[in-house]
Design a protein around this motif. Sequence first.
Motif, short mmCIF file in Angstrom:
data_model
loop_
_atom_site.label_atom_id
_atom_site.label_comp_id
_atom_site.label_asym_id
_atom_site.label_seq_id
_atom_site.Cartn_x
_atom_site.Cartn_y
_atom_site.Cartn_z
N THR A 38 0.97 -1.51 0.65
CA THR A 38 -0.15 -0.27 0.39
C THR A 38 0.72 0.98 0.22
N GLN A 171 -12.43 -2.46 -2.24
CA GLN A 171 -12.23 -3.18 -2.77
C GLN A 171 -12.97 -2.65 -3.98
N PRO A 175 -6.88 -6.57 -8.27
CA PRO A 175 -5.85 -7.03 -7.30
C PRO A 175 -6.01 -5.19 -6.63
N TRP A 176 -6.58 -3.85 -7.10
CA TRP A 176 -5.64 -2.71 -6.67
C TRP A 176 -7.48 -3.16 -5.04
N SER A 177 -7.14 -2.51 -3.88
CA SER A 177 -8.46 -0.92 -3.47
C SER A 177 -7.72 -0.11 -2.92
N ARG A 215 -2.25 -2.50 -3.41
CA ARG A 215 -2.09 -3.75 -4.97
C ARG A 215 -1.97 -5.18 -4.01
N ARG A 216 -2.69 -5.97 -4.15
CA ARG A 216 -2.47 -7.17 -3.54
C ARG A 216 -1.61 -8.35 -4.44
#
Length: 217
Positions: A38, A171, A175-177, A215-216
């Motif tokens: 993050t 969310q 993969p972005w939050s 991003r995960r």
Amino acid sequence: MKNSLLALALAGSAMAYAGTAAAQTAPEPIGQGTLIVTGRVTSVSSSADDPILTSGGAATGLHVDVGESVMPTLGFTYFVSDHWAVEAILGATQHEIRAQGPGTDVAVHETWVLPPVVTLQYRPTPNAQVSPYVGAGVNAMIFFSGDDMNGFTVDLDNGVGLALQAGADVQLTGPWSLNFDVKKVWFDTDATINGGALQSDVSLDPWVVSIGLARRF
């Protein structure tokens, strides 16, 4: 503090609007082994108001004021199980220290501080559209690159404190939050002024308020 929080809130609103406008996809599963990185904009503010005393403990009528700082930070969150994660944050902030009192408001020192915080988080719904979390852990305060000002010399002790945390990931797409995070840190430092002629036991106890894009992996 109010200006920084307003700026963070406006940035959050803009990012949230952009996220809802984007095409939504099913969030990628989050669980044991997931890493979230993050990038944040972080406000660190202290309400320190501790008295400045003489070497013998007598009151001087002055107190300590520590300025707020807004800086970029990085957070790394690793899921050790499906609902438990460990987060570490990295970054450095710069703060001005002033001596204030009746008829007095003078800058005495400016310092950078490296405040790494490590927390253990509980995330009850890691795959929900809005995923809240709470955490607790420890922090270190390491002061460096200090500049004395206006004829004063100031020495600050490094140390370790405790931290509590609450936040949420919203969310966006893939993969972005969007991340909102608040930490309360408890930390005291001994300030030695002018070689010990003056002293103060300063309770910094800052609020660390952040907004960021995650991003995960």
